[in-house]
Structures are given as C-alpha cells and as structure tokens.
Design an enzyme around this catalytic site. Structure first.
Site, PDB file in Angstrom:
ATOM      1  N   LYS A  52       0.743  -1.405   0.036  1.00 27.95           N
ATOM      2  CA  LYS A  52      -0.059   0.084  -0.096  1.00 27.95           C
ATOM      3  C   LYS A  52       0.724   1.275  -0.011  1.00 27.95           C
ATOM      4  O   LYS A  52       0.519   2.304  -0.750  1.00 27.95           O
ATOM      5  CB  LYS A  52      -1.104   0.038   1.257  1.00 27.95           C
ATOM      6  CG  LYS A  52      -2.128  -1.084   1.117  1.00 27.95           C
ATOM      7  CD  LYS A  52      -2.753  -1.289   2.405  1.00 27.95           C
ATOM      8  CE  LYS A  52      -3.690  -2.586   2.067  1.00 27.95           C
ATOM      9  NZ  LYS A  52      -4.549  -3.206   3.258  1.00 27.95           N
ATOM     10  N   GLN A  96      -4.631  -1.793   9.436  1.00 23.02           N
ATOM     11  CA  GLN A  96      -4.428  -2.976   8.716  1.00 23.02           C
ATOM     12  C   GLN A  96      -5.374  -4.083   9.650  1.00 23.02           C
ATOM     13  O   GLN A  96      -5.110  -4.384  10.845  1.00 23.02           O
ATOM     14  CB  GLN A  96      -3.027  -3.391   8.501  1.00 23.02           C
ATOM     15  CG  GLN A  96      -3.058  -4.794   7.635  1.00 23.02           C
ATOM     16  CD  GLN A  96      -3.400  -4.588   6.563  1.00 23.02           C
ATOM     17  OE1 GLN A  96      -3.203  -3.703   5.780  1.00 23.02           O
ATOM     18  NE2 GLN A  96      -3.973  -5.760   5.869  1.00 23.02           N
ATOM     19  N   ASP A 119     -10.580   3.410   4.055  1.00 23.62           N
ATOM     20  CA  ASP A 119     -11.061   1.929   3.996  1.00 23.62           C
ATOM     21  C   ASP A 119     -12.591   1.600   4.217  1.00 23.62           C
ATOM     22  O   ASP A 119     -12.797   0.554   3.864  1.00 23.62           O
ATOM     23  CB  ASP A 119     -10.300   1.238   5.028  1.00 23.62           C
ATOM     24  CG  ASP A 119      -9.844  -0.154   4.594  1.00 23.62           C
ATOM     25  OD1 ASP A 119      -9.737  -0.196   3.434  1.00 23.62           O
ATOM     26  OD2 ASP A 119      -9.429  -0.936   5.516  1.00 23.62           O
TER      27      ASP A 119
END
Ligand code: NAP
Length: 283
Positions: A52, A96, A119
């Site tokens: 990422k 994450q 996200d």
C-alpha cells in the site's frame, strides 16, 4: 468462453489517472496523504501494508506506515488515531486487519474519523453505506462494483447473488449492488440449496474463502462471475479463487481471474478514496 474482467489492467489505468490527479492537487498545494497503521508483525499484513505504501508513493502521494508493537493497549492505539484525525495534513487513515486478539477491532476502526475512513469499514461508514450517503466504501466491494461499471456490465434490475456476509466484503458488496438497483440475495454457511440460488443469478459474487467451492455447473449461461476469494492450496503454484474457474468460464459471459481480478482493484480503490478525501478538503 467468457471474457476476462481484467482487474490488473484496470487498476493500472486507475493508478495512472490518479497520478495525474495527484499532480493537479499538488499544484493547488495539497499532497494526498495516507496513514496506514500496522499493529504487530503478521507476515501477510507486513506485505500488504508495504504494498500500500509503495503504491501510494508511485502515484506521488505521501504514505506513512505507522508500525505499532503487538502488545500495545486499546487506549494507546485510539490516541494515535485521534491525533491523526486532528492532523489536517492526513487525508486517509487505515488500520490493517486483523489486529491482535486482545484489541477490540470494531472499536479501533470506529475511532477513525468518517471523513478520513478511506477503507470504509468504521461503523459510521457502514451506516452511511446503508443510508446511501457514504463518501467512502470498503475497498474490495468498491473495487468489485467499479470493475463491473468500467466493463459496462448492467447491474440495475439484475439478480445478484453474493456468497459470504462478512463486514469487509459480503455485506458491503451486497449493499453496493443494491444501491445500483440490483435484486440482491445474500448467501452464507446456513443457506440451503446454494447451487439452485446461484443458477438463478445474472451476477455472482463469491466471497467465501474456500478454494473452488462454487462449481462451474452452478453458473447460468451468460452470467457474470466475480471471484473475490484467494486461497493458498498446497501443491498449487498460484492462489486459487472461490470459484471453479475452468468450468465456470464455459458458462459465464464475464469472469474475474484469480489472481489478477478483484485483488489489484482493492489497493487502487484505497488510493482513489484517499485522493477523493484530499479533494474534499478543497471544497
Ligand atoms: P470471512 O470473513 O471468513 O467470511 C466468509 C463468508 O463465507 C462467511 O459469511 C461465511 O458464512 C461464508 N461461507 C463459509 N462457508 C460457506 C458455505 N459452505 N456456503 C456458503 N457460504 C459460506 O471471509 P472474508 O474476509 O469475507 O473473505 C472471503 C474471501 O475473500 C477470502 O478468500 C479472502 O481471502 C478474500 N478477500 C479478498 C480480498 C481482496 O482484496 N481481493 C479482500 C478481502 C478478502 P457465515 O457468515 O455463515 O459463517
């Protein structure tokens, strides 16, 4: 034989478009910036977070990888997120998944400001998705509907069957399809006669996590098949999807390969939503 929904090629095009948008934003004094929080050293998570970061930097964006110790407390993580929420130079924050077991993941995810939740998986973002007012949608579901839209695959009025109901994938992809006026059936481990339900689908989204679970013979002729699964199988040299690809492609009109279908779209959507967040600060 089905046409391939080539997520790898599309993600590359999207990243090229984003590179240009980032250049324009920089000219206006804004550099899109994504902060990625990694708690612990889970090997797959270490790989994903570094991918990422590299992808952000390749597009000209700033990416901070904030590596936190495995034994960090809930309050310490939340304090770091609150500081990032308050930092105007940060446009996107992602934690994450999965976080270590002693932490409350939902509580941590929901500490991310809805304005920076690129996200799309905080409680507020998921609520906005239900309301149809979400700025940011969970990246894999958004990648799936973007793939369908970019290939001009009609969604409105179609029967879509989503297999899987996880918070990060099955539920939000079902909502995103519903938002686009598909008639959506959500299936899960207690669903009866799954083969018959899949046989009625114009669009099948497999999000199960079981290699080749969806048999090719279940696919209606002309259906569109999106396989979000990737599974490591001993003795196979590449990852395997949730759909029995070789049989399914005989029936489908379009199908995603694994790898190279849904996977590459996920990071492209994370970058895209960070750029969107940076643009929103100009308004
Ligand atoms: P998950 O949280 O384990 O959810 C799996 C879902 O599949 C559950 O809802 C489960 O039903 C359902 N299921 C399990 N066995 C089933 C059966 N026999 N029949 C019908 N449904 C069944 O998994 P996930 O996180 O959503 O991930 C799913 C897959 O997508 C995995 O292969 C994962 O690696 C992949 N993935 C890919 C990306 C990407 O970027 N490409 C991102 C995320 C995930 P219940 O709810 O009843 O248990």
């Amino acid at each position: 034989m089905a046409n391939l929904l080539d997520g790898k090629a599309l993600a590359k095009d999207i990243r090229a478009r984003l590179t240009e948008e980032v250049r324009q934003l920089k000219a206006k004094g804004v550099t899109p910036r994504l902060s990625v929080i990694l708690i612990g050293r889970d090997p797959a998570s270490v790989t994903y977070t570094s991918m990422k970061k590299k992808a952000c930097e390749k597009c000209g964006m700033i990416s901070d990888l904030i590596e936190l110790p495995e034994d960090i407390s809930q309050e310490e993580v939340k304090k770091i997120i609150r500081d990032l929420n308050a930092d105007d130079s940060v446009h996107g924050i992602m934690v994450q998944h999965p976080v270590p077991r002693h932490l409350d993941e939902l509580d941590i995810l929901s500490t991310v400001s809805v304005k920076k939740d690129v996200d799309g998986i905080s409680a507020a973002s998921l609520g906005n998705l239900v309301l149809g007012t979400a700025d940011f949608v969970s990246c894999t579901p958004l990648g799936i509907v973007t793939l369908l839209e970019e290939y001009n695959i009609p969604i409105e009025g179609k029967n879509a069957v989503v297999i899987g109901r996880s918070i990060i994938l099955g539920k939000p992809v079902a909502l995103a399809l519903l938002e686009r006026n598909a008639t959506v059936t959500i299936c899960h481990s207690r669903t009866k006669e799954l083969d018959k339900i899949v046989k009625g689908a114009d669009i099948v989204v497999a999000a199960i996590g079981k290699p080749e679970f969806v048999k090719g013979s279940w696919i209606k002729d002309g259906a569109v098949v999106v396989d979000a699964g990737y599974n490591k199988v001993e003795g196979r040299d590449k990852d395997v999807g949730d759909v029995e690809f070789e049989e399914a492609e005989k029936h489908a009109s379009y199908i995603t390969p694994v790898p190279g279908g849904v996977g590459p779209m996920t990071i492209a959507m994370l970058l895209s939503q960070t750029v969107k967040s940076a643009k929103l600060t100009l308004k």
